[in-house]
Design an enzyme around this catalytic site. Structure first.
Site, PDB file in Angstrom:
ATOM      1  CG  ASP A 163       3.098  -5.910  -4.441  1.00  0.00           C
ATOM      2  OD1 ASP A 163       2.774  -5.463  -5.561  1.00  0.00           O
ATOM      3  OD2 ASP A 163       4.261  -5.912  -4.031  1.00  0.00           O
ATOM      4  NE  ARG A 170       2.616  -5.152 -12.328  1.00  0.00           N
ATOM      5  CZ  ARG A 170       3.238  -4.276 -11.532  1.00  0.00           C
ATOM      6  NH1 ARG A 170       3.195  -4.424 -10.212  1.00  0.00           N
ATOM      7  NH2 ARG A 170       3.881  -3.262 -12.039  1.00  0.00           N
ATOM      8  CB  SER A 185       2.958  -2.671  -6.960  1.00  0.00           C
ATOM      9  OG  SER A 185       4.116  -3.275  -6.469  1.00  0.00           O
ATOM     10  CE  LYS A 189       6.004  -3.131  -2.749  1.00  0.00           C
ATOM     11  NZ  LYS A 189       6.306  -3.888  -3.932  1.00  0.00           N
TER      12      LYS A 189
HETATM   13  N1  URA Z   1       8.468  -1.555  -7.421  1.00  0.00           N
HETATM   14  C1  URA Z   1       7.410  -2.177  -6.850  1.00  0.00           C
HETATM   15  O1  URA Z   1       7.400  -2.419  -5.651  1.00  0.00           O
HETATM   16  N2  URA Z   1       6.363  -2.498  -7.631  1.00  0.00           N
HETATM   17  C2  URA Z   1       6.325  -2.240  -8.954  1.00  0.00           C
HETATM   18  O2  URA Z   1       5.339  -2.558  -9.594  1.00  0.00           O
HETATM   19  C3  URA Z   1       7.433  -1.617  -9.532  1.00  0.00           C
HETATM   20  C4  URA Z   1       8.491  -1.276  -8.732  1.00  0.00           C
END
Ligand code: URA
Length: 436
Positions: A163, A170, A185, A189
């Site tokens: 990520d 990104r 993403s 987490k």
């Molecule tokens: N927060 C994140 O952790 N990832 C994203 O892609 C957007 C917001």
């Protein structure tokens, strides 16, 4: 099985559905450096344009989750719950909802991030308490959760490395605003954090990724579905970020405002969302009805037990816990500058993104990941959307130790505020709640 990334990109470009194996191949080979950035960027753009099926989004989430360490919470002696906000301005809800949930008997083992750009991060807010450790070895972290029911630390470097790499790519390739990419993403987490119950706060409005409540609801539903497919107890709130949350923006200013709420005082908008998030954590983890959980959560503000949990956590993580009882002793800035209303009437809107950017200029946030921040800098709003103002009346105070950017921050704040002669329609703070 080996694949060719070139074929995977073409398949997604032409609207095809990627298999779990193809997605796993892409994530692992990109993370270990075998797939170069241009090819990963091409695939991200194809995903951004063509979207992903729920199966693809779940496969991407899991591939990212297992790209690094996953927290094992099996030694925690009770039901675990985590919360996540998609980011906002003045969003200090974790500092309230986590101690409230812990005071209700939920085990909160939370890993969280730093702020970037116009949005703040919980790690920075906690580090504004002198001495507070946001890095703990896993055994110390888990022992603290077992003992007091609460620990909040920064995400370790070994958590979801895929990520980290993909998010940075990104950011530079115009592929942030994609529901499957944001959902995977965030959920990777959350899965890596290990909690059984997960509460999401998905923001919409000027300070958020999602500009409309409809788009935020779609993101919330996507993430809830991913979590449920993996047997997590999922709930979500869709809430307004058109106006900053509460009155304070900036690290120690937000800790002080969170302490106000934990003392059963403070702004109503902030209190409502903190209690809603805490009640969802409690109802989901303890498996009790939402209304009972809400009443239980409210009681912890009245009897001081939630404030006690924050104090215990600060003490355990070696922060100066006297500040919890004497918040007026927090460090303050060299300059305090009053901003006054330029018109008479009502405040009809406040652009959160611009207010967050003004706070960053004052020193409270970072433009780039390695920028230093000033923990006492920020903004205290004295008026908010819907309030009546006289010309020249104070609407905000700017806290900063940088005299050079004070004027620029004031201009940005003034640009963020619009006035009207008539009172604007009342804003709803919570647009929707997805219960279990
Ligand atoms: N927060 C994140 O952790 N990832 C994203 O892609 C957007 C917001």
């Amino acid at each position: 099985m080996d694949f060719d990334i070139y074929d995977i990109i073409r398949k997604k470009r032409d609207g095809g559905e990627l298999t779990e194996e193809e997605i796993r191949y892409f994530v692992s080979r990109y993370t270990d450096g075998h797939i170069p950035d241009p090819q990963a960027a091409a695939l991200l753009m194809a995903i951004c344009i063509n979207g992903m099926t729920p199966e693809e989004t779940t496969a991407l989430t899991l591939a990212m989750t297992y790209s690094g360490d996953v927290m094992d919470l099996s030694s925690v002696n009770g039901p675990t719950a985590d919360k996540h906000s998609t980011g906002g301005v003045g969003d200090k809800t974790t500092l309230v909802a986590a101690p409230v949930a812990a005071a209700c008997g939920v085990k909160v083992a939370k890993m969280t991030g730093r702020g970037l750009g116009h949005t703040g991060g919980t790690v920075d807010k906690l580090e504004s308490i002198p001495g507070f450790l946001t890095e703990l070895p896993p055994d110390v972290f888990l022992a603290q959760v077992n003992k007091i029911g609460l620990s909040i630390i920064g995400q370790t470097g070994r958590l979801t490395p895929a990520d980290k790499k993909l998010y940075s790519l990104r950011n530079s390739t115009g592929t942030v605003e994609s529901i499957p990419l944001i959902a995977s993403s965030i959920m990777s987490k959350k899965f890596a954090g290990g909690s059984q119950s997960i509460v999401l706060d998905v923001k919409y409005g000027s300070g958020a990724f999602m500009k409309t409540p409809k788009a935020a609801l779609e993101l919330a539903e996507t993430m809830v579905a991913i979590g449920r497919r993996e047997n997590r107890r999922m709930t979500a709130v869709v809430s307004n970020m058109d106006t900053p949350l509460g009155n304070c923006i900036g690290n120690n200013l937000e800790v002080i405002e969170a302490i106000e709420i934990l003392n059963d005082r403070g702004p109503a908008d902030l209190r409502e969302i903190c209690l809603t998030l805490a009640a969802l954590m409690v109802s989901s983890a303890l498996e009790i009805p939402y209304d009972d959980a809400f009443a239980k959560a409210e009681q912890t503000l009245k009897d001081g037990s939630a404030l006690g949990k924050l104090r215990d956590m600060v003490k355990a993580q070696l922060g100066d816990s006297t500040l919890i009882d004497y918040p007026e002793r927090f460090a303050s800035c060299r300059f305090l500058h009053e901003v006054r209303a330029s018109e008479e009437g009502y405040i009809s809107s406040m652009n959160s993104e611009k207010i967050g950017a003004a706070s960053m200029l004052l020193g409270a946030g970072r433009r780039f990941p390695d920028d230093a921040i000033d923990f006492s800098a920020g903004i205290v709003l004295k008026k908010k959307t819907g309030d009546k103002v006289d010309i020249g009346e104070p609407i905000a105070s700017l806290h900063s130790s940088r005299d050079k950017t004070l004027h620029e921050a004031e201009n940005l704040l003034n640009e963020a505020i619009t006035y009207s002669k008539k009172a604007p329609p009342k804003e709803k703070h919570i647009y929707n709640i997805i219960h279990e």
